[in-house]
Design an enzyme around this catalytic site. Structure first.
Site, PDB file in Angstrom:
ATOM      1  CG  HIS A 219      -2.150  -0.873   0.997  1.00 23.58           C
ATOM      2  ND1 HIS A 219      -3.019  -0.723  -0.068  1.00 23.58           N
ATOM      3  CD2 HIS A 219      -2.620  -1.945   1.712  1.00 23.58           C
ATOM      4  CE1 HIS A 219      -3.965  -1.644   0.004  1.00 23.58           C
ATOM      5  NE2 HIS A 219      -3.746  -2.399   1.055  1.00 23.58           N
TER       6      HIS A 219
ATOM      7  CG  ASN B 128      -8.669  -5.437  -2.965  1.00 21.97           C
ATOM      8  OD1 ASN B 128      -7.630  -5.748  -2.371  1.00 21.97           O
ATOM      9  ND2 ASN B 128      -9.491  -4.520  -2.486  1.00 21.97           N
ATOM     10  CG  HIS B 129      -6.181  -1.526  -3.149  1.00 21.26           C
ATOM     11  ND1 HIS B 129      -6.540  -0.243  -2.832  1.00 21.26           N
ATOM     12  CD2 HIS B 129      -6.638  -2.300  -2.143  1.00 21.26           C
ATOM     13  CE1 HIS B 129      -7.195  -0.228  -1.677  1.00 21.26           C
ATOM     14  NE2 HIS B 129      -7.265  -1.481  -1.235  1.00 21.26           N
TER      15      HIS B 129
END
Length: 215
Positions: free
Chosen positions: A22, A75-76
């Site tokens: 992230h 999923n990002h």
């Protein structure tokens, strides 16, 4: 695109795996230094979600160009591809940390997104001396790892988005694989359910990035 990739045993160096990045590029570099990672012979596998939320999402996304880095799609990444390549509404992505993309050159982002779609698989199998290790983002598609090797549309959605496995915590494990590793659901500690390992320890939220040797 390659839905699945398999890697033979690393006979020269060590294999490592990381939880969801992230955008926490500096945290990753610190961890690699701490572990003495050798870019010439070691390999780093990723459970996906390289981007969003953190301040260096672009730098993390560019890791797909590195010869020692082997991620699966999260999923990002799925949200990014839907917006950048498929012209879908950006609202969901922007609400989940995709605002960094607004300051990136459009051609550069398109090139990176195309590279992800063409070369980054949904699942990976890695040979180790103890047995094969399976990697996909959210959870196994079923109790049969062969469904991750040759996934259908429903299997892919489960591997990218589902949380039923870790929420249930009563699974018997996955057949036809030694162990599996996943991210997606952040927790303060690694969660082990049968032979599945959930290693997203919330790098962006807590500053705790899990990096561990596959052995």
């Amino acid at each position: 695109m390659n839905l699945h990739k398999k890697y033979e045993k690393n006979k020269k160096g060590k294999d490592y795996i990381i939880g969801d990045l992230h955008g926490c590029y500096d945290l990753l570099m610190d961890k690699m230094y701490e572990f003495g990672f050798d870019k010439k012979i070691d390999r780093l596998f990723s459970v996906g979600d390289l981007i969003d939320r953190g301040s260096k999402s672009l730098e993390c996304l560019k890791l797909i160009h590195e010869p020692w880095f082997f991620p699966v799609q999260g999923n990002h990444e799925d949200m990014m591809l839907s917006v950048v390549l498929d012209n879908e509404s950006p609202n969901l992505w922007l609400m989940n940390g995709g605002e960094w993309s607004l300051s990136v050159n459009g051609d550069e982002l398109s090139d990176l997104a195309f590279r992800v779609r063409e070369s980054v698989p949904y699942s990976i199998t890695v040979e180790t001396k103890n047995g094969d290790i399976g990697i996909c983002h959210a959870q196994p598609p079923s109790v049969d790892w062969r469904n991750a090797v040759k996934p259908g549309e429903k299997d892919i959605k489960i591997m990218l988005w589902s949380r039923s496995w870790i929420m249930d915590k009563e699974q018997d494990g996955v057949d036809f694989i030694y162990k599996t590793y996943h991210g997606h659901t952040p927790d303060s500690e690694i969660k082990i359910i049968a032979n599945t390992n959930f290693i997203d320890t919330g790098a962006f939220y807590s500053g705790k990035l899990t990096l561990m040797e596959l052995k």
